[in-house]
Design an enzyme around this catalytic site. Structure first.
Site, mmCIF file in Angstrom:
data_model
loop_
_atom_site.group_PDB
_atom_site.id
_atom_site.type_symbol
_atom_site.label_atom_id
_atom_site.label_comp_id
_atom_site.label_asym_id
_atom_site.label_seq_id
_atom_site.Cartn_x
_atom_site.Cartn_y
_atom_site.Cartn_z
ATOM 1 N N ASP A 9 0.875 -1.165 0.000
ATOM 2 C CA ASP A 9 0.000 0.000 0.000
ATOM 3 C C ASP A 9 0.925 1.231 0.000
ATOM 4 O O ASP A 9 2.118 1.112 0.306
ATOM 5 C CB ASP A 9 -0.865 -0.042 1.276
ATOM 6 C CG ASP A 9 -1.677 1.215 1.448
ATOM 7 O OD1 ASP A 9 -2.300 1.658 0.476
ATOM 8 O OD2 ASP A 9 -1.695 1.771 2.572
ATOM 9 N N LEU A 10 0.410 2.381 -0.362
ATOM 10 C CA LEU A 10 1.266 3.578 -0.424
ATOM 11 C C LEU A 10 1.121 4.471 0.816
ATOM 12 O O LEU A 10 2.038 4.607 1.625
ATOM 13 C CB LEU A 10 0.925 4.375 -1.687
ATOM 14 C CG LEU A 10 1.660 5.700 -1.855
ATOM 15 C CD1 LEU A 10 3.142 5.491 -2.114
ATOM 16 C CD2 LEU A 10 1.050 6.510 -3.008
ATOM 17 N N ASP A 11 -0.090 5.067 0.943
ATOM 18 C CA ASP A 11 -0.315 6.036 2.021
ATOM 19 C C ASP A 11 -0.268 5.336 3.385
ATOM 20 O O ASP A 11 -1.057 4.440 3.654
ATOM 21 C CB ASP A 11 -1.693 6.693 1.851
ATOM 22 C CG ASP A 11 -1.780 7.511 0.565
ATOM 23 O OD1 ASP A 11 -1.014 8.469 0.431
ATOM 24 O OD2 ASP A 11 -2.620 7.193 -0.297
ATOM 25 N N THR A 17 1.322 10.188 4.148
ATOM 26 C CA THR A 17 0.531 11.239 3.497
ATOM 27 C C THR A 17 -0.790 11.492 4.218
ATOM 28 O O THR A 17 -1.499 12.428 3.867
ATOM 29 C CB THR A 17 0.235 10.858 2.030
ATOM 30 O OG1 THR A 17 -0.056 9.467 2.015
ATOM 31 C CG2 THR A 17 1.402 11.149 1.129
ATOM 32 N N LYS A 45 -8.674 6.156 6.196
ATOM 33 C CA LYS A 45 -7.479 5.468 5.688
ATOM 34 C C LYS A 45 -7.890 4.335 4.754
ATOM 35 O O LYS A 45 -8.722 3.509 5.107
ATOM 36 C CB LYS A 45 -6.667 4.888 6.850
ATOM 37 C CG LYS A 45 -5.824 5.928 7.543
ATOM 38 C CD LYS A 45 -4.902 5.288 8.560
ATOM 39 C CE LYS A 45 -4.030 6.323 9.229
ATOM 40 N NZ LYS A 45 -3.298 5.750 10.366
ATOM 41 N N GLY A 46 -7.307 4.314 3.588
ATOM 42 C CA GLY A 46 -7.597 3.249 2.629
ATOM 43 C C GLY A 46 -8.900 3.448 1.861
ATOM 44 O O GLY A 46 -9.222 2.692 0.966
ATOM 45 N N ARG A 49 -11.334 8.565 -2.597
ATOM 46 C CA ARG A 49 -11.655 9.997 -2.487
ATOM 47 C C ARG A 49 -13.171 10.223 -2.461
ATOM 48 O O ARG A 49 -13.688 10.955 -1.618
ATOM 49 C CB ARG A 49 -11.023 10.746 -3.658
ATOM 50 C CG ARG A 49 -10.840 12.234 -3.401
ATOM 51 C CD ARG A 49 -10.269 12.916 -4.629
ATOM 52 N NE ARG A 49 -9.038 12.274 -5.092
ATOM 53 C CZ ARG A 49 -8.499 12.471 -6.301
ATOM 54 N NH1 ARG A 49 -9.054 13.293 -7.149
ATOM 55 N NH2 ARG A 49 -7.385 11.839 -6.649
ATOM 56 N N SER A 114 -2.553 0.503 -4.309
ATOM 57 C CA SER A 114 -3.043 1.670 -3.570
ATOM 58 C C SER A 114 -4.391 2.139 -4.082
ATOM 59 O O SER A 114 -4.698 2.011 -5.265
ATOM 60 C CB SER A 114 -2.024 2.810 -3.727
ATOM 61 O OG SER A 114 -2.577 4.042 -3.324
ATOM 62 N N ALA A 115 -5.181 2.736 -3.183
ATOM 63 C CA ALA A 115 -6.468 3.310 -3.572
ATOM 64 C C ALA A 115 -6.302 4.695 -4.183
ATOM 65 O O ALA A 115 -7.238 5.253 -4.756
ATOM 66 C CB ALA A 115 -7.374 3.401 -2.343
ATOM 67 N N ASN A 118 -3.377 9.456 -6.988
ATOM 68 C CA ASN A 118 -2.152 10.262 -7.047
ATOM 69 C C ASN A 118 -0.894 9.416 -6.836
ATOM 70 O O ASN A 118 0.202 9.959 -6.650
ATOM 71 C CB ASN A 118 -2.198 11.355 -5.974
ATOM 72 C CG ASN A 118 -3.344 12.335 -6.193
ATOM 73 O OD1 ASN A 118 -3.448 12.924 -7.258
ATOM 74 N ND2 ASN A 118 -4.217 12.495 -5.203
ATOM 75 N N LYS A 145 -10.961 -0.978 -1.564
ATOM 76 C CA LYS A 145 -10.758 -1.832 -0.388
ATOM 77 C C LYS A 145 -11.951 -1.630 0.550
ATOM 78 O O LYS A 145 -12.419 -0.507 0.638
ATOM 79 C CB LYS A 145 -9.455 -1.443 0.322
ATOM 80 C CG LYS A 145 -8.212 -1.546 -0.583
ATOM 81 C CD LYS A 145 -6.999 -0.878 0.065
ATOM 82 C CE LYS A 145 -5.840 -0.831 -0.915
ATOM 83 N NZ LYS A 145 -4.648 -0.130 -0.406
ATOM 84 N N GLU A 169 0.017 -3.318 4.643
ATOM 85 C CA GLU A 169 -1.123 -2.391 4.741
ATOM 86 C C GLU A 169 -1.202 -1.715 6.101
ATOM 87 O O GLU A 169 -0.900 -2.331 7.116
ATOM 88 C CB GLU A 169 -2.415 -3.195 4.582
ATOM 89 C CG GLU A 169 -3.115 -3.041 3.273
ATOM 90 C CD GLU A 169 -3.652 -1.645 2.980
ATOM 91 O OE1 GLU A 169 -3.769 -0.810 3.919
ATOM 92 O OE2 GLU A 169 -3.967 -1.371 1.820
ATOM 93 N N ASP A 170 -1.631 -0.460 6.117
ATOM 94 C CA ASP A 170 -1.820 0.226 7.408
ATOM 95 C C ASP A 170 -3.298 0.412 7.747
ATOM 96 O O ASP A 170 -3.611 0.915 8.829
ATOM 97 C CB ASP A 170 -1.138 1.600 7.397
ATOM 98 C CG ASP A 170 -1.865 2.574 6.503
ATOM 99 O OD1 ASP A 170 -2.219 2.199 5.373
ATOM 100 O OD2 ASP A 170 -2.110 3.716 6.942
HETATM 101 C C1 G6P Z 1 -5.413 6.110 0.238
HETATM 102 C C2 G6P Z 1 -5.577 6.929 1.510
HETATM 103 C C3 G6P Z 1 -6.972 7.513 1.597
HETATM 104 C C4 G6P Z 1 -7.302 8.277 0.319
HETATM 105 C C5 G6P Z 1 -7.214 7.332 -0.870
HETATM 106 C C6 G6P Z 1 -7.495 8.039 -2.191
HETATM 107 O O1 G6P Z 1 -6.056 4.905 0.396
HETATM 108 O O2 G6P Z 1 -5.326 6.137 2.645
HETATM 109 O O3 G6P Z 1 -7.018 8.364 2.725
HETATM 110 O O4 G6P Z 1 -8.593 8.846 0.394
HETATM 111 O O5 G6P Z 1 -5.906 6.775 -0.930
HETATM 112 O O6 G6P Z 1 -6.452 8.931 -2.453
HETATM 113 P P1 G6P Z 1 -6.441 10.034 -3.581
HETATM 114 O O7 G6P Z 1 -5.003 10.452 -3.628
HETATM 115 O O8 G6P Z 1 -6.888 9.366 -4.858
HETATM 116 O O9 G6P Z 1 -7.368 11.116 -3.178
HETATM 117 MG MG MG Z 2 -2.760 3.145 3.598
#
Ligand code: G6P
Ligand code: MG
Length: 219
Positions: A9-11, A17, A45-46, A49, A114-115, A118, A145, A169-170
């Site tokens: 996962d990224l964020d 972030t 989280k996860g 948007r 990642s979800a 960005n 997710k 994953e967090d």
């Molecule tokens: C991740 C973050 C979420 C965020 C989602 C969409 O999963 O944990 O908090 O809403 O990505 O991110 P984005 O950059 O597309 O708004």
């Molecule tokens: Mg995450």
């Protein structure tokens, strides 16, 4: 040779972030007279948007037009991107690079799952774009997710069977997605929050190369 698929996962796993998402959502919530707390941010989280904005509106008891909804989403993302723009490799979380390099040296499959829409921008900013053999992000999936789609697509992109994949994953939703995909789930964060994970580490500094080796050799 043992080749496993390691899906990150990224964020909250590679970079922190969540603080930028919080600042951007908080500013937006304020502009429509809604209170938004850090505890509520935790629940996002996860979460995609679109779903995040739906939740914020629900918590604030607001209903808005489709047009307004799209406008707010764009505003939030522009604000978020202004923070992302300032990022560099110093924002990579501790020992993430050590783990990635260990897995690259061990010839393992490495993908992002990642979800975020960005994700590619962020990976480029922190100079990790080329560390991933595959990248599956919010632009590539329909179901977010805890649906396993993002991780199943990552496994497919790596050409590795889901049972041979390991997910970092967090978020609770992300751990559920990994479990639903039949993958080994590794929580990065608090044990009591991520109690559905197969393993939990506070952060990557606790995750030793010997443990990675075990994951590579098992099964
Ligand atoms: C991740 C973050 C979420 C965020 C989602 C969409 O999963 O944990 O908090 O809403 O990505 O991110 P984005 O950059 O597309 O708004
Ligand atoms: Mg995450």
């Amino acid at each position: 040779m043992n080749k496993k698929g390691f899906i990150f996962d990224l964020d909250g796993v590679i970079v922190d972030t969540a603080k930028y998402h919080f600042l951007a959502w908080q500013k937006l919530a304020k502009s429509i007279d809604v209170d938004f707390t850090e505890a509520e941010n935790e629940q996002l989280k996860g979460v995609s948007r679109v779903k995040s904005l739906e939740k914020i509106l629900e918590w604030g008891n607001k209903s808005i037009s489709e047009d307004e909804f799209m406008k707010l989403m764009a505003l939030k993302n522009n604000d978020y991107l202004s923070y992302i723009n300032e990022m560099d490799e110093n924002e990579i979380l501790p020992d993430v690079s050590r783990v990635l390099n260990f897995l690259i040296d061990a010839n393992q499959g490495i993908s992002l799952g990642s979800a975020s829409k960005n994700a590619r921008t962020i990976l480029k900013k922190v100079n990790l774009y080329n560390s991933f053999e595959a990248i599956v992000d919010g632009n590539d999936v329909i179901k977010g997710k805890p649906n396993p789609e993002v991780f199943l697509k990552a496994a497919k992109a790596l050409n590795i069977s889901p049972v041979d994949c390991i997910v970092f994953e967090d978020s609770v939703a992300g751990i559920q997605a990994a479990n639903a995909a039949n993958m080994i789930s590794i929580g990065v964060g608090e044990k009591d929050v991520l109690n559905q994970a197969d393993y939990v580490f506070k952060d990557f500094t606790e995750l030793e190369n010997s443990f990675l080796n075990k994951l590579i050799k098992n099964k």
